[in-house]
Design a protein around this motif. Structure first.
Motif, PDB file in Angstrom:
ATOM      1  N   SER A   1       0.823  -1.209   0.000  1.00  0.00           N
ATOM      2  CA  SER A   1       0.000   0.000   0.000  1.00  0.00           C
ATOM      3  C   SER A   1       0.860   1.262   0.000  1.00  0.00           C
ATOM      4  CB  SER A   1      -0.926   0.008   1.219  1.00  0.00           C
ATOM      5  OG  SER A   1      -0.175  -0.036   2.423  1.00  0.00           O
ATOM      6  N   LEU A   2       2.051   1.182   0.558  1.00  0.00           N
ATOM      7  CA  LEU A   2       2.978   2.313   0.567  1.00  0.00           C
ATOM      8  C   LEU A   2       3.974   2.215  -0.583  1.00  0.00           C
ATOM      9  CD1 LEU A   2       3.755   2.396   4.399  1.00  0.00           C
ATOM     10  CD2 LEU A   2       2.122   3.827   3.148  1.00  0.00           C
ATOM     11  N   ARG A   3       4.459   1.024  -0.812  1.00  0.00           N
ATOM     12  CA  ARG A   3       5.512   0.820  -1.814  1.00  0.00           C
ATOM     13  C   ARG A   3       5.006   1.091  -3.226  1.00  0.00           C
ATOM     14  NH1 ARG A   3       6.120  -4.142  -0.682  1.00  0.00           N
ATOM     15  NH2 ARG A   3       5.544  -5.176  -2.620  1.00  0.00           N
ATOM     16  N   LEU A   4       3.764   0.709  -3.483  1.00  0.00           N
ATOM     17  CA  LEU A   4       3.225   0.793  -4.841  1.00  0.00           C
ATOM     18  C   LEU A   4       2.195   1.908  -4.992  1.00  0.00           C
ATOM     19  CD1 LEU A   4       2.772  -3.043  -5.429  1.00  0.00           C
ATOM     20  CD2 LEU A   4       4.800  -1.628  -5.840  1.00  0.00           C
ATOM     21  N   GLU A   5       2.301   2.908  -4.130  1.00  0.00           N
ATOM     22  CA  GLU A   5       1.334   4.010  -4.166  1.00  0.00           C
ATOM     23  C   GLU A   5       1.294   4.682  -5.539  1.00  0.00           C
ATOM     24  OE1 GLU A   5       0.383   8.190  -1.759  1.00  0.00           O
ATOM     25  OE2 GLU A   5       2.135   6.971  -1.228  1.00  0.00           O
ATOM     26  N   TYR A   6       2.430   4.730  -6.218  1.00  0.00           N
ATOM     27  CA  TYR A   6       2.494   5.387  -7.533  1.00  0.00           C
ATOM     28  C   TYR A   6       2.576   4.371  -8.677  1.00  0.00           C
ATOM     29  CZ  TYR A   6       3.453   9.386  -4.578  1.00  0.00           C
ATOM     30  OH  TYR A   6       3.367  10.363  -3.612  1.00  0.00           O
TER      31      TYR A   6
END
Length: 218
Positions: free
Chosen positions: A80-85
């Motif tokens: 959820s944080l790593r692939l936010e973009y």
């Protein structure tokens, strides 16, 4: 991507993979025996830093050094944080994937002088996107932490020795897995901003894994 300085090329010393491991093991084992040695083995996955770190384990144990192997890949942030973009953003890969705080807190910090030696060898299973629930391990004083990963330098991570496996731009493009080629701009940025050729204590030219060469020290 940064070119290798001409002086570094002329001073490059070819070594066999076996001799490289032996020389590194000798250097690490010669360190103080009353405190820990934190060794970072850095490089793009195509350079196989994990393979070199694995190869150092037994030679160090034969030299009387307890060893703990840890991979920075087990300290990535949740999806959820790593692939936010998105899944293929090179800047996010560079800046946001590694849980640097956890790596300091759970692995490198406990091995500071006066530390406990109690290390968490793995935090997050990125494939399943959940905590590994790995038990803590205690590395006795005089022990060696071998931490492999990519884009580790330039973060101020505390270490007694840093080793960088360097690939030329052509070799990196040739050896990168097809599904990881989107990361190439991140490695170019790493060369520009961190300059691992000068930032690492030891630099190994790894264009051909069968014929490495020491660029630093020369």
């Amino acid at each position: 991507m940064q070119a290798v300085p001409r002086a570094a090329v002329t001073r490059a010393r070819p070594v066999s993979p076996g001799l490289l491991v032996e020389e590194l093991a000798e250097r690490i084992a010669a360190g103080p025996r009353h405190s820990w040695m934190r060794v970072l083995v850095d490089g793009a996955p195509a350079a196989e830093p994990s393979r070199l770190a694995d190869a150092l384990v037994e030679p160090l144990r034969e030299r009387g050094r307890p060893v703990l192997r840890v991979s920075a890949g087990d300290f990535l942030r949740p999806a959820s944080l790593r692939l936010e973009y998105g899944r293929t953003d090179p800047d996010a890969f560079y800046d946001d994937w590694l849980d640097e705080g956890a790596l300091r807190r759970e692995v490198l910090g406990p091995l500071e002088p006066g530390g406990t030696g109690r290390v968490l060898p793995a935090l997050w299973d990125s494939a399943r996107d959940r905590a590994t629930r790995a038990p803590y391990e205690t590395l006795p004083p005089g022990g060696v932490l071998l931490l492999d990963g990519t884009l580790l330098l330039g973060r101020g991570l505390p270490a007694e020795l840093t080793v960088h496996l360097w690939l030329s731009r052509a070799a990196l493009a040739r050896r990168a897995e097809q599904d990881q080629r989107w990361r190439l701009p991140a490695y170019e940025r790493y060369e520009r901003e961190v300059a691992p050729l000068t930032a690492a204590d030891v630099v190994v030219k790894a264009d051909d894994p069968r014929h490495p060469a020491l660029l630093r020290p020369a």
